[in-house]
Design an enzyme around this catalytic site. Structure first.
Site, PDB file in Angstrom:
ATOM      1  N   PHE A  13      95.900  24.038  20.284  1.00 47.00           N
ATOM      2  CA  PHE A  13      95.164  23.031  19.368  1.00 47.00           C
ATOM      3  C   PHE A  13      93.662  23.148  19.562  1.00 47.00           C
ATOM      4  O   PHE A  13      93.020  22.949  18.498  1.00 47.00           O
ATOM      5  CB  PHE A  13      95.690  21.609  19.713  1.00 47.00           C
ATOM      6  CG  PHE A  13      96.977  21.238  19.595  1.00 47.00           C
ATOM      7  CD1 PHE A  13      97.499  20.996  18.180  1.00 47.00           C
ATOM      8  CD2 PHE A  13      98.185  21.232  20.495  1.00 47.00           C
ATOM      9  CE1 PHE A  13      98.671  20.900  17.881  1.00 47.00           C
ATOM     10  CE2 PHE A  13      99.315  20.862  20.391  1.00 47.00           C
ATOM     11  CZ  PHE A  13      99.760  20.640  19.002  1.00 47.00           C
ATOM     12  N   VAL A  78      93.570  37.014  29.016  1.00 47.59           N
ATOM     13  CA  VAL A  78      92.210  36.934  29.739  1.00 47.59           C
ATOM     14  C   VAL A  78      92.558  36.685  31.204  1.00 47.59           C
ATOM     15  O   VAL A  78      93.316  35.886  31.715  1.00 47.59           O
ATOM     16  CB  VAL A  78      91.421  35.862  29.069  1.00 47.59           C
ATOM     17  CG1 VAL A  78      90.157  35.516  29.908  1.00 47.59           C
ATOM     18  CG2 VAL A  78      91.053  36.270  27.701  1.00 47.59           C
ATOM     19  N   GLU A 174     111.288  11.803  25.971  1.00 52.77           N
ATOM     20  CA  GLU A 174     111.918  12.263  24.709  1.00 52.77           C
ATOM     21  C   GLU A 174     113.054  13.645  24.967  1.00 52.77           C
ATOM     22  O   GLU A 174     114.108  13.341  24.195  1.00 52.77           O
ATOM     23  CB  GLU A 174     110.732  13.167  24.006  1.00 52.77           C
ATOM     24  CG  GLU A 174     109.559  12.166  23.489  1.00 52.77           C
ATOM     25  CD  GLU A 174     108.454  12.713  22.649  1.00 52.77           C
ATOM     26  OE1 GLU A 174     107.958  12.025  21.871  1.00 52.77           O
ATOM     27  OE2 GLU A 174     108.166  13.735  23.051  1.00 52.77           O
TER      28      GLU A 174
END
Ligand SMILES: Cc1cc2nc3c(=O)[nH]c(=O)nc-3n(C[C@H](O)[C@H](O)[C@H](O)COP(=O)(O)OP(=O)(O)OC[C@H]3O[C@@H](n4cnc5c(N)ncnc54)[C@H](O)[C@@H]3O)c2cc1C
Length: 438
Positions: A13, A78, A174
Protein backbone atom coordinates in the site's frame (compact mmCIF):
# COMPACT_ATOMS: atom_id res chain seq x y z
CA UNK A 1 21.74 16.44 -16.75
CA UNK A 2 20.95 12.87 -15.65
CA UNK A 3 17.55 12.40 -14.08
CA UNK A 4 17.53 11.77 -10.32
CA UNK A 5 17.16 8.10 -9.27
CA UNK A 6 14.42 7.25 -6.82
CA UNK A 7 14.40 3.71 -5.46
CA UNK A 8 11.24 2.45 -3.74
CA UNK A 9 11.37 -0.88 -1.96
CA UNK A 10 8.02 -2.64 -1.53
CA UNK A 11 4.94 -2.40 -3.76
CA UNK A 12 2.39 -2.78 -0.98
CA UNK A 13 0.00 0.00 0.00
CA UNK A 14 2.76 2.48 0.90
CA UNK A 15 5.26 1.85 -1.90
CA UNK A 16 2.61 1.85 -4.61
CA UNK A 17 1.04 5.08 -3.33
CA UNK A 18 4.50 6.72 -3.33
CA UNK A 19 5.24 5.54 -6.88
CA UNK A 20 1.92 6.86 -8.16
CA UNK A 21 2.44 10.19 -6.39
CA UNK A 22 5.66 10.55 -8.41
CA UNK A 23 4.06 9.86 -11.78
CA UNK A 24 4.63 13.40 -13.07
CA UNK A 25 8.13 13.73 -11.65
CA UNK A 26 11.11 13.87 -14.01
CA UNK A 27 13.04 11.04 -12.42
CA UNK A 28 13.98 7.40 -12.89
CA UNK A 29 11.92 5.46 -10.39
CA UNK A 30 12.86 1.86 -9.61
CA UNK A 31 10.24 -0.07 -7.66
CA UNK A 32 11.58 -3.31 -6.20
CA UNK A 33 9.44 -6.06 -4.70
CA UNK A 34 10.11 -9.69 -3.82
CA UNK A 35 6.75 -10.66 -5.38
CA UNK A 36 5.40 -9.70 -8.79
CA UNK A 37 2.07 -8.55 -7.35
CA UNK A 38 0.46 -5.87 -5.26
CA UNK A 39 -1.58 -7.65 -2.61
CA UNK A 40 -4.78 -6.48 -0.96
CA UNK A 41 -4.05 -7.98 2.47
CA UNK A 42 -7.41 -7.12 4.09
CA UNK A 43 -9.07 -9.81 1.94
CA UNK A 44 -6.46 -12.55 2.50
CA UNK A 45 -8.85 -14.29 4.88
CA UNK A 46 -11.35 -14.66 2.02
CA UNK A 47 -8.75 -16.56 -0.04
CA UNK A 48 -7.96 -18.71 3.02
CA UNK A 49 -11.65 -19.57 3.39
CA UNK A 50 -12.19 -20.17 -0.35
CA UNK A 51 -14.53 -17.21 -1.01
CA UNK A 52 -12.15 -15.53 -3.47
CA UNK A 53 -9.37 -16.77 -5.72
CA UNK A 54 -5.81 -15.43 -5.22
CA UNK A 55 -6.02 -13.49 -8.49
CA UNK A 56 -9.05 -11.57 -7.19
CA UNK A 57 -7.03 -9.85 -4.46
CA UNK A 58 -3.67 -9.35 -6.16
CA UNK A 59 -2.57 -7.63 -9.36
CA UNK A 60 0.79 -7.71 -11.18
CA UNK A 61 2.70 -4.58 -10.16
CA UNK A 62 3.92 -4.23 -13.74
CA UNK A 63 0.38 -4.03 -15.09
CA UNK A 64 -0.71 -1.44 -12.50
CA UNK A 65 2.20 0.78 -13.60
CA UNK A 66 2.16 -0.04 -17.30
CA UNK A 67 1.25 3.55 -18.18
CA UNK A 68 3.68 5.18 -15.78
CA UNK A 69 6.69 5.53 -18.04
CA UNK A 70 9.08 6.89 -15.39
CA UNK A 71 8.71 3.72 -13.25
CA UNK A 72 10.67 0.49 -13.74
CA UNK A 73 9.64 -2.59 -11.79
CA UNK A 74 12.25 -5.09 -10.56
CA UNK A 75 11.39 -8.48 -9.08
CA UNK A 76 13.96 -9.06 -6.37
CA UNK A 77 14.68 -9.30 -2.67
CA UNK A 78 16.38 -6.30 -1.10
CA UNK A 79 18.99 -7.57 1.33
CA UNK A 80 20.60 -4.38 2.59
CA UNK A 81 21.28 -0.66 2.21
CA UNK A 82 24.60 1.19 2.12
CA UNK A 83 23.33 4.58 3.23
CA UNK A 84 26.71 6.31 2.93
CA UNK A 85 27.37 5.26 -0.65
CA UNK A 86 23.61 5.33 -1.46
CA UNK A 87 23.05 1.79 -2.70
CA UNK A 88 20.43 -0.86 -2.07
CA UNK A 89 21.44 -4.47 -2.63
CA UNK A 90 19.10 -6.72 -4.54
CA UNK A 91 19.11 -10.47 -4.96
CA UNK A 92 17.13 -12.05 -7.77
CA UNK A 93 16.92 -15.52 -9.28
CA UNK A 94 20.28 -15.09 -11.08
CA UNK A 95 22.36 -12.68 -9.09
CA UNK A 96 23.20 -11.98 -5.48
CA UNK A 97 23.39 -8.55 -3.81
CA UNK A 98 23.46 -6.42 -6.97
CA UNK A 99 23.97 -2.75 -5.97
CA UNK A 100 21.38 -0.28 -7.26
CA UNK A 101 22.18 3.36 -6.61
CA UNK A 102 19.72 6.01 -5.52
CA UNK A 103 19.44 9.71 -4.87
CA UNK A 104 16.24 9.19 -2.88
CA UNK A 105 15.16 5.99 -1.17
CA UNK A 106 11.74 5.01 0.15
CA UNK A 107 11.56 1.84 2.23
CA UNK A 108 8.02 0.43 2.39
CA UNK A 109 8.74 -3.17 3.24
CA UNK A 110 5.80 -3.82 5.58
CA UNK A 111 5.71 -6.40 8.34
CA UNK A 112 6.12 -10.12 8.96
CA UNK A 113 4.68 -12.49 11.59
CA UNK A 114 5.79 -12.24 15.17
CA UNK A 115 5.48 -15.29 17.41
CA UNK A 116 6.45 -13.26 20.49
CA UNK A 117 9.72 -15.13 20.94
CA UNK A 118 8.17 -18.56 20.21
CA UNK A 119 9.44 -19.08 16.69
CA UNK A 120 9.02 -22.83 17.20
CA UNK A 121 5.23 -22.27 16.91
CA UNK A 122 5.55 -21.22 13.28
CA UNK A 123 5.91 -24.78 11.99
CA UNK A 124 2.54 -25.78 13.47
CA UNK A 125 0.69 -22.45 13.28
CA UNK A 126 1.42 -20.68 10.00
CA UNK A 127 0.33 -17.05 9.67
CA UNK A 128 -1.58 -15.06 7.08
CA UNK A 129 0.49 -12.34 5.42
CA UNK A 130 1.09 -13.31 1.82
CA UNK A 131 -0.87 -14.92 -1.00
CA UNK A 132 1.17 -18.10 -0.50
CA UNK A 133 0.14 -18.10 3.20
CA UNK A 134 -3.53 -17.75 2.26
CA UNK A 135 -3.35 -20.58 -0.28
CA UNK A 136 -1.55 -22.78 2.25
CA UNK A 137 -4.25 -22.02 4.86
CA UNK A 138 -7.00 -22.81 2.34
CA UNK A 139 -5.32 -26.12 1.45
CA UNK A 140 -4.96 -27.00 5.12
CA UNK A 141 -8.56 -26.13 6.00
CA UNK A 142 -10.10 -27.97 3.04
CA UNK A 143 -7.77 -30.95 3.49
CA UNK A 144 -8.88 -31.32 7.13
CA UNK A 145 -12.41 -32.09 5.91
CA UNK A 146 -11.10 -34.52 3.27
CA UNK A 147 -8.94 -36.34 5.83
CA UNK A 148 -11.86 -36.58 8.24
CA UNK A 149 -14.15 -37.95 5.51
CA UNK A 150 -11.55 -40.59 4.63
CA UNK A 151 -10.86 -41.47 8.28
CA UNK A 152 -12.75 -44.55 9.31
CA UNK A 153 -12.19 -44.09 13.03
CA UNK A 154 -14.84 -41.54 14.11
CA UNK A 155 -12.84 -40.78 17.29
CA UNK A 156 -10.25 -39.02 15.11
CA UNK A 157 -12.83 -36.82 13.37
CA UNK A 158 -13.02 -34.27 16.17
CA UNK A 159 -9.25 -33.53 16.16
CA UNK A 160 -9.30 -33.17 12.40
CA UNK A 161 -12.33 -30.91 12.53
CA UNK A 162 -11.07 -28.61 15.28
CA UNK A 163 -9.65 -25.32 14.01
CA UNK A 164 -7.77 -23.05 16.39
CA UNK A 165 -7.14 -19.42 15.45
CA UNK A 166 -4.64 -17.60 17.62
CA UNK A 167 -5.34 -13.85 17.80
CA UNK A 168 -8.75 -12.16 18.07
CA UNK A 169 -7.84 -8.98 16.21
CA UNK A 170 -9.58 -8.12 12.92
CA UNK A 171 -7.87 -10.96 10.99
CA UNK A 172 -8.70 -13.66 13.57
CA UNK A 173 -12.30 -12.46 13.90
CA UNK A 174 -12.83 -12.25 10.14
CA UNK A 175 -11.19 -15.62 9.55
CA UNK A 176 -13.14 -17.32 12.37
CA UNK A 177 -16.50 -16.04 11.19
CA UNK A 178 -15.75 -16.86 7.53
CA UNK A 179 -14.74 -20.40 8.56
CA UNK A 180 -17.98 -20.79 10.51
CA UNK A 181 -19.93 -19.74 7.39
CA UNK A 182 -17.91 -22.13 5.22
CA UNK A 183 -18.92 -25.13 7.32
CA UNK A 184 -22.52 -24.02 7.77
CA UNK A 185 -23.25 -23.17 4.14
CA UNK A 186 -20.84 -24.23 1.39
CA UNK A 187 -19.66 -27.54 2.89
CA UNK A 188 -22.86 -28.48 4.72
CA UNK A 189 -24.22 -31.08 2.31
CA UNK A 190 -21.03 -32.21 0.55
CA UNK A 191 -19.79 -34.97 2.85
CA UNK A 192 -21.25 -38.37 3.70
CA UNK A 193 -19.26 -39.72 6.66
CA UNK A 194 -18.75 -36.47 8.54
CA UNK A 195 -20.98 -33.56 9.40
CA UNK A 196 -19.01 -30.37 8.59
CA UNK A 197 -21.31 -28.39 10.90
CA UNK A 198 -19.84 -30.34 13.83
CA UNK A 199 -16.48 -28.62 13.22
CA UNK A 200 -15.18 -26.79 16.28
CA UNK A 201 -13.71 -23.32 15.71
CA UNK A 202 -11.81 -21.85 18.66
CA UNK A 203 -10.58 -18.25 18.70
CA UNK A 204 -7.94 -17.60 21.36
CA UNK A 205 -6.42 -14.34 22.57
CA UNK A 206 -4.68 -13.16 25.70
CA UNK A 207 -6.52 -9.80 25.46
CA UNK A 208 -9.69 -9.49 27.53
CA UNK A 209 -11.83 -8.75 24.47
CA UNK A 210 -11.97 -9.34 20.72
CA UNK A 211 -11.11 -6.50 18.31
CA UNK A 212 -9.24 -4.45 20.89
CA UNK A 213 -8.73 -1.43 18.56
CA UNK A 214 -12.54 -0.96 18.61
CA UNK A 215 -14.77 0.36 21.42
CA UNK A 216 -15.96 -2.07 24.10
CA UNK A 217 -19.51 -1.87 22.76
CA UNK A 218 -18.41 -2.98 19.27
CA UNK A 219 -16.15 -5.68 20.74
CA UNK A 220 -19.14 -7.09 22.61
CA UNK A 221 -21.28 -6.99 19.45
CA UNK A 222 -18.58 -8.80 17.47
CA UNK A 223 -18.13 -11.45 20.18
CA UNK A 224 -21.88 -12.07 20.38
CA UNK A 225 -22.01 -12.47 16.62
CA UNK A 226 -19.07 -14.89 16.60
CA UNK A 227 -20.73 -16.99 19.28
CA UNK A 228 -23.99 -16.99 17.35
CA UNK A 229 -22.05 -18.42 14.41
CA UNK A 230 -20.76 -21.17 16.69
CA UNK A 231 -17.21 -19.84 17.19
CA UNK A 232 -15.83 -20.57 20.67
CA UNK A 233 -14.09 -17.43 21.97
CA UNK A 234 -11.38 -17.96 24.61
CA UNK A 235 -10.05 -14.67 25.96
CA UNK A 236 -7.60 -13.62 28.67
CA UNK A 237 -5.12 -16.46 28.14
CA UNK A 238 -2.07 -16.73 25.97
CA UNK A 239 -1.23 -19.92 24.12
CA UNK A 240 1.36 -21.82 26.17
CA UNK A 241 2.26 -24.40 23.57
CA UNK A 242 1.61 -25.29 19.96
CA UNK A 243 2.68 -28.63 18.50
CA UNK A 244 1.62 -31.23 15.96
CA UNK A 245 -1.27 -32.32 18.19
CA UNK A 246 -2.82 -28.94 18.90
CA UNK A 247 -2.45 -26.13 21.43
CA UNK A 248 -2.31 -25.70 25.18
CA UNK A 249 -4.29 -22.73 26.52
CA UNK A 250 -4.47 -21.98 30.25
CA UNK A 251 -3.24 -25.51 30.99
CA UNK A 252 -5.91 -27.13 28.80
CA UNK A 253 -4.95 -29.05 25.68
CA UNK A 254 -7.13 -28.47 22.65
CA UNK A 255 -6.47 -31.24 20.14
CA UNK A 256 -6.35 -29.79 16.64
CA UNK A 257 -4.62 -30.46 13.34
CA UNK A 258 -5.25 -26.94 12.01
CA UNK A 259 -3.88 -23.97 13.93
CA UNK A 260 -3.54 -20.58 12.27
CA UNK A 261 -1.61 -17.66 13.72
CA UNK A 262 -3.06 -14.16 13.35
CA UNK A 263 -1.70 -12.65 16.54
CA UNK A 264 1.43 -10.56 16.12
CA UNK A 265 3.37 -8.61 13.53
CA UNK A 266 7.05 -7.74 13.40
CA UNK A 267 8.44 -5.09 11.06
CA UNK A 268 10.71 -5.85 8.13
CA UNK A 269 14.50 -5.70 8.42
CA UNK A 270 14.61 -2.01 7.33
CA UNK A 271 15.85 -0.90 10.78
CA UNK A 272 18.75 -3.36 10.61
CA UNK A 273 19.67 -2.36 7.06
CA UNK A 274 19.83 1.30 8.05
CA UNK A 275 21.27 0.72 11.52
CA UNK A 276 19.15 3.55 12.94
CA UNK A 277 16.95 3.99 16.00
CA UNK A 278 13.90 1.73 16.14
CA UNK A 279 10.98 1.47 18.55
CA UNK A 280 10.59 -1.55 20.87
CA UNK A 281 8.87 -3.51 18.12
CA UNK A 282 11.80 -2.84 15.72
CA UNK A 283 10.08 -0.24 13.52
CA UNK A 284 12.26 2.61 12.23
CA UNK A 285 11.72 5.86 14.16
CA UNK A 286 11.09 8.47 11.49
CA UNK A 287 10.88 12.24 11.67
CA UNK A 288 7.75 14.28 11.03
CA UNK A 289 8.54 14.35 7.30
CA UNK A 290 8.98 10.52 7.35
CA UNK A 291 12.70 10.77 6.74
CA UNK A 292 15.38 9.06 8.78
CA UNK A 293 17.43 11.29 11.15
CA UNK A 294 20.62 12.60 9.46
CA UNK A 295 19.51 11.16 6.09
CA UNK A 296 16.97 13.50 4.57
CA UNK A 297 17.10 11.45 1.33
CA UNK A 298 15.84 8.23 3.01
CA UNK A 299 12.17 7.78 3.90
CA UNK A 300 10.58 4.87 5.75
CA UNK A 301 6.80 4.47 5.55
CA UNK A 302 3.91 2.16 6.45
CA UNK A 303 4.10 -0.85 8.76
CA UNK A 304 7.86 -0.74 9.01
CA UNK A 305 7.95 2.90 10.24
CA UNK A 306 7.23 4.25 13.71
CA UNK A 307 5.78 7.73 14.16
CA UNK A 308 3.79 9.13 17.06
CA UNK A 309 0.79 11.36 16.60
CA UNK A 310 -1.11 12.88 19.55
CA UNK A 311 1.19 10.94 21.89
CA UNK A 312 0.38 7.54 20.37
CA UNK A 313 2.15 5.49 17.70
CA UNK A 314 0.30 5.36 14.38
CA UNK A 315 -1.34 1.98 13.79
CA UNK A 316 -0.14 -0.55 11.21
CA UNK A 317 -3.05 -0.14 8.81
CA UNK A 318 -3.39 0.37 5.08
CA UNK A 319 -4.58 3.99 5.35
CA UNK A 320 -1.44 5.05 7.25
CA UNK A 321 0.78 3.38 4.64
CA UNK A 322 -1.09 4.94 1.70
CA UNK A 323 -1.18 8.43 3.20
CA UNK A 324 2.52 8.20 4.08
CA UNK A 325 3.34 6.93 0.59
CA UNK A 326 1.56 9.85 -1.03
CA UNK A 327 3.25 12.27 1.37
CA UNK A 328 6.78 10.94 0.73
CA UNK A 329 6.20 11.00 -3.05
CA UNK A 330 4.93 14.57 -2.92
CA UNK A 331 7.81 15.69 -0.72
CA UNK A 332 10.44 14.28 -3.09
CA UNK A 333 8.62 15.90 -6.05
CA UNK A 334 8.70 19.28 -4.27
CA UNK A 335 12.39 18.92 -3.47
CA UNK A 336 13.20 18.10 -7.08
CA UNK A 337 11.12 20.96 -8.46
CA UNK A 338 12.23 23.53 -5.90
CA UNK A 339 8.73 23.85 -4.38
CA UNK A 340 8.06 24.69 -0.75
CA UNK A 341 8.26 21.58 1.47
CA UNK A 342 4.90 20.25 2.64
CA UNK A 343 3.81 20.67 6.27
CA UNK A 344 4.77 17.74 8.56
CA UNK A 345 2.93 14.48 7.95
CA UNK A 346 -0.40 14.16 9.73
CA UNK A 347 -2.51 11.02 9.57
CA UNK A 348 -6.20 11.46 8.85
CA UNK A 349 -7.93 8.55 10.57
CA UNK A 350 -10.95 7.45 8.54
CA UNK A 351 -11.83 4.72 11.03
CA UNK A 352 -11.76 0.97 11.50
CA UNK A 353 -13.95 -1.82 10.21
CA UNK A 354 -14.15 -5.57 10.62
CA UNK A 355 -16.60 -8.02 9.12
CA UNK A 356 -18.12 -10.76 11.27
CA UNK A 357 -19.81 -13.27 9.00
CA UNK A 358 -22.60 -12.76 6.49
CA UNK A 359 -24.11 -9.27 6.36
CA UNK A 360 -22.61 -8.10 9.66
CA UNK A 361 -19.68 -5.78 10.34
CA UNK A 362 -18.55 -3.34 13.00
CA UNK A 363 -17.50 0.17 12.03
CA UNK A 364 -15.91 2.90 14.11
CA UNK A 365 -15.10 6.30 12.65
CA UNK A 366 -14.65 9.28 14.98
CA UNK A 367 -17.79 9.38 17.10
CA UNK A 368 -19.70 7.06 14.75
CA UNK A 369 -20.07 3.48 15.95
CA UNK A 370 -22.15 1.03 13.98
CA UNK A 371 -22.68 -2.70 13.86
CA UNK A 372 -24.90 -4.82 11.64
CA UNK A 373 -25.93 -4.81 8.00
CA UNK A 374 -25.37 -1.08 7.37
CA UNK A 375 -21.79 -1.38 8.60
CA UNK A 376 -21.34 -4.46 6.41
CA UNK A 377 -22.53 -2.55 3.33
CA UNK A 378 -20.07 0.25 4.13
CA UNK A 379 -17.31 -2.37 4.64
CA UNK A 380 -18.09 -4.00 1.28
CA UNK A 381 -18.24 -0.66 -0.58
CA UNK A 382 -14.97 0.63 0.89
CA UNK A 383 -13.08 -2.62 0.30
CA UNK A 384 -14.25 -2.74 -3.31
CA UNK A 385 -13.19 0.86 -3.82
CA UNK A 386 -9.63 0.15 -2.63
CA UNK A 387 -8.98 -2.87 -4.85
CA UNK A 388 -6.24 -2.07 -7.36
CA UNK A 389 -8.17 -2.29 -10.67
CA UNK A 390 -11.74 -1.96 -11.97
CA UNK A 391 -11.68 -5.56 -13.21
CA UNK A 392 -10.95 -6.78 -9.66
CA UNK A 393 -13.71 -4.56 -8.28
CA UNK A 394 -16.24 -6.04 -10.71
CA UNK A 395 -15.11 -9.63 -10.24
CA UNK A 396 -15.05 -9.44 -6.41
CA UNK A 397 -18.44 -7.67 -6.36
CA UNK A 398 -20.02 -10.42 -8.51
CA UNK A 399 -18.43 -13.17 -6.40
CA UNK A 400 -19.69 -11.60 -3.18
CA UNK A 401 -23.23 -11.30 -4.54
CA UNK A 402 -23.07 -14.95 -5.72
CA UNK A 403 -21.69 -16.18 -2.39
CA UNK A 404 -24.22 -14.09 -0.46
CA UNK A 405 -27.15 -15.51 -2.41
CA UNK A 406 -26.06 -19.13 -2.92
CA UNK A 407 -23.47 -19.76 -0.19
CA UNK A 408 -21.12 -21.06 -2.90
CA UNK A 409 -17.46 -20.11 -2.83
CA UNK A 410 -15.16 -19.00 -5.62
CA UNK A 411 -12.28 -21.40 -5.12
CA UNK A 412 -12.56 -24.58 -3.09
CA UNK A 413 -9.58 -26.17 -4.79
CA UNK A 414 -6.79 -27.89 -2.90
CA UNK A 415 -3.69 -26.96 -4.88
CA UNK A 416 -0.73 -28.28 -2.98
CA UNK A 417 2.69 -28.22 -4.66
CA UNK A 418 3.68 -31.30 -2.63
CA UNK A 419 0.62 -33.28 -3.63
CA UNK A 420 1.53 -34.40 -7.20
CA UNK A 421 3.84 -37.16 -5.92
CA UNK A 422 0.99 -38.72 -3.96
CA UNK A 423 -1.47 -38.06 -6.75
CA UNK A 424 0.90 -39.50 -9.34
CA UNK A 425 1.66 -42.61 -7.34
CA UNK A 426 -2.05 -43.11 -6.65
CA UNK A 427 -2.81 -42.57 -10.33
CA UNK A 428 -0.01 -44.99 -11.30
CA UNK A 429 -1.40 -47.65 -8.97
CA UNK A 430 -4.89 -47.08 -10.32
CA UNK A 431 -3.65 -47.30 -13.94
CA UNK A 432 -1.75 -50.52 -13.16
CA UNK A 433 -4.86 -52.00 -11.52
CA UNK A 434 -6.94 -51.07 -14.59
CA UNK A 435 -4.28 -52.55 -16.92
CA UNK A 436 -4.09 -55.75 -14.83
CA UNK A 437 -7.84 -56.17 -14.89
CA UNK A 438 -7.95 -56.02 -18.71
C1 LIG B 1 -4.41 -10.55 7.02
C2 LIG B 1 -4.33 -9.04 7.12
C3 LIG B 1 -5.49 -8.29 7.16
C4 LIG B 1 -5.43 -6.91 7.25
N1 LIG B 1 -6.60 -6.20 7.27
C5 LIG B 1 -6.54 -4.84 7.27
C6 LIG B 1 -7.74 -4.07 7.21
O1 LIG B 1 -8.84 -4.62 7.18
N2 LIG B 1 -7.62 -2.71 7.17
C7 LIG B 1 -6.39 -2.09 7.21
O2 LIG B 1 -6.34 -0.86 7.15
N3 LIG B 1 -5.26 -2.80 7.29
C8 LIG B 1 -5.30 -4.15 7.32
N4 LIG B 1 -4.14 -4.87 7.37
C9 LIG B 1 -2.87 -4.14 7.51
C10 LIG B 1 -2.42 -3.59 6.18
O3 LIG B 1 -2.50 -4.56 5.17
C11 LIG B 1 -1.01 -3.07 6.34
O4 LIG B 1 -1.00 -2.08 7.32
C12 LIG B 1 -0.46 -2.50 5.03
O5 LIG B 1 -0.38 -3.51 4.06
C13 LIG B 1 0.90 -1.86 5.25
O6 LIG B 1 1.36 -1.38 4.03
P1 LIG B 1 2.92 -1.34 3.73
O7 LIG B 1 3.07 -0.69 2.41
O8 LIG B 1 3.65 -0.81 4.89
O9 LIG B 1 3.32 -2.88 3.66
P2 LIG B 1 2.75 -4.03 2.72
O10 LIG B 1 1.45 -3.65 2.12
O11 LIG B 1 2.83 -5.26 3.54
O12 LIG B 1 3.83 -4.11 1.54
C14 LIG B 1 5.16 -4.48 1.77
C15 LIG B 1 5.72 -4.91 0.43
O13 LIG B 1 7.13 -5.00 0.57
C16 LIG B 1 7.58 -6.17 -0.06
N5 LIG B 1 8.82 -6.54 0.61
C17 LIG B 1 9.01 -6.79 1.91
N6 LIG B 1 10.30 -7.03 2.17
C18 LIG B 1 10.96 -6.96 0.99
C19 LIG B 1 12.31 -7.12 0.59
N7 LIG B 1 13.28 -7.40 1.48
N8 LIG B 1 12.62 -6.97 -0.70
C20 LIG B 1 11.67 -6.69 -1.62
N9 LIG B 1 10.38 -6.52 -1.31
C21 LIG B 1 10.02 -6.65 -0.01
C22 LIG B 1 6.45 -7.17 0.14
O14 LIG B 1 6.47 -8.20 -0.83
C23 LIG B 1 5.23 -6.27 0.00
O15 LIG B 1 4.76 -6.20 -1.33
C24 LIG B 1 -4.17 -6.26 7.29
C25 LIG B 1 -3.00 -7.02 7.25
C26 LIG B 1 -3.07 -8.41 7.15
C27 LIG B 1 -1.81 -9.21 7.09
Amino acid sequence: MAEPRIVIVGAGFGGLAATKALRKTRAQITLIDRTNHHLFQPLLYQVATAVLTPSQIATPIRSILSNQKNATVILGEVTGVDKDRKYVFVTDADRQNVPISYDYLILATGAAHSYFGHNEFEKFAPGLKSLADAEAARNKILKAFELAEAEEDPKRHQDLLTFVLVGAGPTGVELGSALALLVRTSLKTDFRRINPVSARIVLVDMAPRVLSPFSEKLSRAAKARLEKLGVEVRLGHSVDQIDADGVVVAGERIASKTVIWTAGVAPSAAGKWLNVETDRAGRVRVQKDLSVPSHSEIFVIGDTASLDQDGKPLPGVAQVAMQQGRYAGKLIHKRLTGGAPPVPFSYFDKGNMAVVGKGFAVLQSGKVQMSGFGAWLAWAGIHLQFLATSSLRLSVFLQWVWTYVTGQRGSRLIVDPHAPEIATSTADTAMKAVAASK
